[in-house]
Every structure is written in C-alpha cells, then in structure tokens.
Design a protein around this motif. Structure first.
Motif, short mmCIF file in Angstrom:
data_model
loop_
_atom_site.label_atom_id
_atom_site.label_comp_id
_atom_site.label_asym_id
_atom_site.label_seq_id
_atom_site.Cartn_x
_atom_site.Cartn_y
_atom_site.Cartn_z
N GLU A 1 -17.82 64.46 -61.85
CA GLU A 1 -18.67 65.62 -62.15
C GLU A 1 -19.45 66.04 -60.90
O GLU A 1 -19.66 67.24 -60.65
N LEU A 2 -19.88 65.06 -60.11
CA LEU A 2 -20.64 65.35 -58.89
C LEU A 2 -19.79 66.16 -57.92
O LEU A 2 -20.28 67.10 -57.28
N ASP B 1 -19.67 69.70 -59.10
CA ASP B 1 -20.95 70.37 -58.83
C ASP B 1 -21.03 70.80 -57.36
O ASP B 1 -21.50 71.91 -57.05
N ASN B 2 -20.56 69.93 -56.47
CA ASN B 2 -20.59 70.24 -55.04
C ASN B 2 -19.64 71.40 -54.72
O ASN B 2 -19.93 72.24 -53.86
N ARG C 1 -18.89 73.83 -56.81
CA ARG C 1 -19.52 75.06 -57.33
C ARG C 1 -20.59 75.57 -56.36
O ARG C 1 -20.75 76.77 -56.19
N LYS C 2 -21.29 74.66 -55.71
CA LYS C 2 -22.33 75.05 -54.77
C LYS C 2 -21.74 75.65 -53.50
O LYS C 2 -22.37 76.48 -52.84
#
Length: 307
Positions: free
Chosen positions: A298-299, A302-303, A305-306
């Motif tokens: 998941e991390l 998230d990275n 998406r950023k």
C-alpha cells in the motif's frame, strides 16, 4: 515400533503420503524402502506404496532414526503469531491463510520449513492438513488449505474444472496496453546452465491463459487485477512480461534497472498478491474470502500516487 490407527477422514490417502506426514524428516526414498521390504504392515499384511488406506486400518511402523540435519525445523513463536493473525477463514474443513511474502508453501529444495509444516505444528490435533493449491514463495495473500480429505478432493476438482475463483493484484512496470484483457501464450519450463529454473513463452509449452483488468494507472506503472484461467508456474509473472509490462520487484523476470526505480518508491519484494479466493464446500456452501493488501505494498501505491 509405532502402531497407528487410521482416522476416517484420512481414508483414501496413499500409504506413502500417510507415512510422509507422520515420519517428519524421513526422506521419501527411505519410506519407499521400508514399504518395499515389508517393514511397514497394514492390518498385519504387507502393502505397496500405492495402497490406499481405510478408516480403522492398523499401521505398524518400524523405528527409524532421523539425523539432526534431516530433522524437521520447528516453527518459532514469531512465525506462529504471524500465521495465527493471518487466518482469514476456518470452517467446514477449509482454512484460508493470508500467506506472508518470503514464506514457502512447503519445505524442500533447501527450505526446511514451509507454511504447511508450520500449520501442522500449530494444529497437532488435526489429523489432515494439505495444500489445495500453491503460491510462489515471494507472493503474498490468500491460499486454501484443506483440513479434511473430502474438502481437498472437492475443491481440487473445482480447480481442475476451472471453477475455483482466484484473483491477484499486481503492479506492472510501464503502461499496460489498452484493450489487453486476455493473454493466451503457451508456457514452458526451462532450466538454465546455472541451475536456475525459468518459465518462457514457447509454442511447445502448455496452453496458458490469464485475464487482466486495469485497476489503476500511474506514471510509469499500472496496477492490474489478474485472474489465471490455467494454473501454470509463474504464469501471471511471465504473461505480464510477455506483453511488455513485467511485474515490479520480480528478480527473475524484470530488469534490474526497472526494479531499481521501484526500490526508490519503497518496494522491497515482488508486487504480486493473492487478493481473493472463492470455492464451494462439499455441502454446497459458497466461500469467498478477501486478503487485504499488505501495508508495505500500500505504501508503494501511495508513493506512486504522490509522484
């Protein structure tokens, strides 16, 4: 000398497999030898390795010494706690486990302890515990384990008939081709000079089919849902490579420079996760179980998406 009584739920199992599960650390070749020599007796008579045991059979097993090197490894407290927390379903003779990445499903080839050996140690009162299917060592997620022989045979029959539902989440490098929802490419196992086993797309290989669906697009990567119609070794990984989008973190099929980019996003393993499994029990009850995506994966999302 051991005298074992076969429980009803193990009826129909081959005697060599029955002994293998009880003589921990004894090589299969040794088991075949004591059967061939008649040192194992069932109801006071000799049997061959292919004999299928019956409920109530009395099995005489000779004393066998096991060297320290071949003695089975013991599941430690940390692994037991991890697996206890990973049990997603336990009912009707079926166990669904959210297998952690890095844990082999069974011992062998240099691996002394796998998932199935650890589960047998955790459930000492369960006379039957067998894998319904397999997951690669580096793949995480839901895996089916049968605690009854009748469940094993029923669910494996569904697997052979293509009725077993299995869905994976995978992060593919690059832009997944639009409209590419079905990959049909025959797969063949190869062994390199180094001894490493690889799977390649080859016209002489076994027919192999995977359904893919784009779940989310990123800059330089695509999250896809993958449903293997057939169950070949490394199927999803090789089919993704075949369309030009190898899986992130795959040390076997993805270029090092590509994996290096994903390591920069925090990825430390193969991004392939068994997200959902579904089957029916012999009673007709439908079982559908989801395994949440691990936090370390998941991390990475998230990275992405950023970025």
């Amino acid at each position: 000398m051991q005298f074992l009584t076969v429980p009803e739920e193990l009826a129909g199992q081959r005697i060599d497999n029955f002994l293998q599960a009880r003589l921990k650390g004894v090589p299969r070749s040794r088991i075949y030898r004591i059967l061939r020599k008649g040192e194992v007796r069932v109801n006071k008579g000799r049997v061959k390795a292919e004999y299928r045991i019956k409920g109530g059979d009395q099995v005489r097993v000779p004393p066998i010494r096991v060297s320290e090197e071949s003695a089975p490894a013991v599941a430690g407290d940390q692994l037991r706690r991890t697996l206890e927390a990973a049990i997603l379903y336990d009912k009707g003779g079926l166990l669904v486990v959210n297998k952690p990445a890095g844990l082999a499903v069974h011992g062998g080839s240099g691996v002394r302890l796998g998932l199935i050996e650890a589960l047998r140690q955790m459930y000492p009162d369960s006379p039957f515990m067998e894998l319904v299917h397999r997951l690669d060592r580096d793949t995480s997620g839901a895996i089916l384990v049968a605690r009854k022989r009748s469940v094993l045979l029923h669910v494996q029959a569904e697997l052979r008939a293509g009725k077993l539902g299995k869905s994976y989440l995978a992060l593919a490098a690059g832009k997944w081709p639009r409209g590419c929802k079905l990959v049909e490419a025959p797969l063949k196992k190869n062994t390199l000079k180094s001894g490493e086993r690889m799977v390649v797309v080859d016209g002489e290989g076994k027919p192999s089919t995977t359904r893919f669906q784009v779940a989310e697009r990123f800059n330089g990567a695509t999250l896809v849902a993958a449903e293997p119609v057939t169950g070949r070794t490394h199927q999803i990984r090789v089919h993704a490579q075949f369309v030009g989008c190898p899986l992130a973190g795959d040390a076997k099929y993805t270029p090092d420079e590509v994996n290096g980019e994903f390591r920069g996003l925090g990825l430390k393993r193969l991004f392939l996760h068994s997200a959902e499994v579904g089957c029916t029990l012999p009673s007709g009850e439908r079982v559908q179980v989801k395994a949440p995506l691990p936090s370390e994966l998941e991390l990475v999302l998230d990275n992405l998406r950023k970025s």
